[in-house]
Design an enzyme around this catalytic site. Structure first.
Site, PDB file in Angstrom:
ATOM      1  N   THR A  58       0.961  -1.175  -0.071  1.00 38.99           N
ATOM      2  CA  THR A  58      -0.089   0.145  -0.078  1.00 38.99           C
ATOM      3  C   THR A  58       0.914   1.175  -0.050  1.00 38.99           C
ATOM      4  O   THR A  58       0.578   2.200  -0.838  1.00 38.99           O
ATOM      5  CB  THR A  58      -0.852  -0.021   1.154  1.00 38.99           C
ATOM      6  N   HIS A 135     -10.455   0.007   4.070  1.00 36.64           N
ATOM      7  CA  HIS A 135      -9.409   0.268   3.497  1.00 36.64           C
ATOM      8  C   HIS A 135      -9.841   0.263   1.822  1.00 36.64           C
ATOM      9  O   HIS A 135      -9.867  -0.418   0.951  1.00 36.64           O
ATOM     10  CB  HIS A 135      -8.549  -1.235   3.173  1.00 36.64           C
TER      11      HIS A 135
HETATM   12  C1  NCD Z   1      -4.238  -5.391   3.901  1.00 28.73           C
HETATM   13  C2  NCD Z   1      -4.143  -4.590   5.083  1.00 28.73           C
HETATM   14  O1  NCD Z   1      -3.225  -4.018   5.670  1.00 28.73           O
HETATM   15  O2  NCD Z   1      -5.595  -4.609   5.349  1.00 28.73           O
HETATM   16  N1  NCD Z   1      -3.106  -5.746   3.115  1.00 28.73           N
HETATM   17  C3  NCD Z   1      -3.100  -4.471   2.131  1.00 28.73           C
HETATM   18  O3  NCD Z   1      -3.199  -3.605   2.443  1.00 28.73           O
HETATM   19  N2  NCD Z   1      -2.844  -5.112   1.057  1.00 28.73           N
HETATM   20  C4  NCD Z   1      -4.496  -6.918   4.410  1.00 28.73           C
HETATM   21  C5  NCD Z   1      -3.641  -7.632   5.504  1.00 28.73           C
HETATM   22  O4  NCD Z   1      -2.977  -7.092   6.239  1.00 28.73           O
HETATM   23  O5  NCD Z   1      -3.877  -8.792   5.730  1.00 28.73           O
END
Ligand code: NCD
Length: 338
Positions: A58, A135
């Site tokens: 991210t 998210h």
């Molecule tokens: C996720 C998150 O941080 O919510 N990852 C992400 O951003 N791709 C999922 C996770 O941490 O399992």
């Protein structure tokens, strides 16, 4: 919605037309993400990346997306490395950082913290994950991926079947994705989790209220048998009171080549927001699927770049000028075609 200057805090702020707008702009970003061309459209603009929880894709894809549009990134990582460790409030941090940035991306362990920060910020704020809540950009890239993968089989977002597996109670990616699916036609959603880690009832009710068929179960094999998308997730160990409690659920659902081949239809697409927990005691998505054509997890991460570029272009109002500031790349890349 008017994207210019907007905060992106929750998927609930989108209407269907907004999603389609993001996806159209994301499609147009492809030559830049592939480095066939470069653009300077955001030259001089600064992204403030503020990540108060662990992150790889991210944070890096927000940064890379901004760089690919010609902008610069400044970041602070981890509460201990920021003045928040000295007791500085979200309000003060937002007032300060927004003086240095044109847009801010933020991840924080507390639900609602990014909204609180955004209220004090003088520039748009994008939620990169606030605790177990939401998210939104992950949900956009997941939906963009689902759309592309379905289209390859002549299908659309208005009629498909998805199984979401794992820690559906704490998983903010599945929370946001389910809310986003409420904007689409006919979706059959199977929610696979231990009963203690079930999807919050309020989200299940939202899905049912728009007419989606929802099945709740703790059986993996039967759930992956008749779906177009399998969306696996990690046990969110950081949200449990203790590691012992998280350990109870680790490894409860394991998808590997043998199980996939035996139970799933051949065209079923495998997704995961990542990181997948590849430790032996968890291993929710086995590496023996790495070369399987159904495994879309790295197509998903590539799509994340396109969607985040699109959001930045829209938030800063340059989506129609990207090509105007474009030129050929100077270097010879060894990048293989996607
Ligand atoms: C996720 C998150 O941080 O919510 N990852 C992400 O951003 N791709 C999922 C996770 O941490 O399992």
């Amino acid at each position: 919605m008017d994207f210019i200057g907007a905060n992106i805090l929750s998927v609930s702020q989108f209407e269907r037309a907004d999603i389609e707008r993001v996806f159209d702009v994301a499609d147009a970003m492809t030559p830049y993400a592939k480095r066939d061309k470069v653009t300077r459209v955001l030259e001089g603009a600064i992204l403030g990346n503020m990540f108060m929880e662990p992150s790889t894709r991210t944070r890096l894809s927000f940064g890379a997306a901004f760089n690919l549009l010609g902008g610069t990134v400044r970041e602070t990582v981890g509460i201990t490395a920021s003045a928040m460790a000295k007791g500085e409030s979200l309000y003060d941090t937002a007032r300060v950082l927004s003086g240095y940035s044109d847009v801010i991306c933020m991840r924080h362990p507390q639900e609602g913290s990014v909204a609180e920060f955004a209220a004090a910020s003088r520039v748009p704020v994008v939620n990169g994950g606030d605790g177990a809540n939401e998210h939104p950009t992950q949900a956009l890239l997941d939906l963009y991926t689902i759309r592309k993968e379905l289209a390859a089989h002549g299908r659309t977002l208005d009629d498909f079947r998805i199984a979401m597996i794992g820690d559906l109670k704490h998983g903010r990616t599945v929370h946001s994705l389910c809310k986003l699916l409420c904007l689409f036609g006919k979706v059959h959603i199977t929610l696979v989790s231990p009963p203690e880690l079930a999807m919050p009832e309020v989200i299940v009710e939202k899905l049912r209220a728009v007419g989606h068929e929802v099945t709740v179960t703790d059986q993996l094999e039967s759930s992956i048998a008749h779906v177009d998308i399998v969306y696996s997730t990690r046990i969110q160990e950081e949200r449990f009171a203790s590691q012992d409690e998280a350990n109870r659920y680790r490894g409860r659902f394991r998808l590997n080549r043998a199980i996939f081949t035996r139970y799933a239809e051949p065209n079923t697409v495998i997704m995961h927001p990542l990181p997948r927990d590849s430790r032996a005691e968890a291993n929710e998505l086995d590496i023996d699927l790495n070369e399987h054509p159904s495994l879309a997890i790295f197509r998903q991460t590539d799509n994340g770049l396109l969607v985040r570029m699109a959001l930045f272009a829209l938030l800063l109002g340059v989506e129609n000028q990207v090509d105007k500031y474009a030129r050929e790349v100077n270097w010879h890349s060894r990048r293989n075609p996607v």
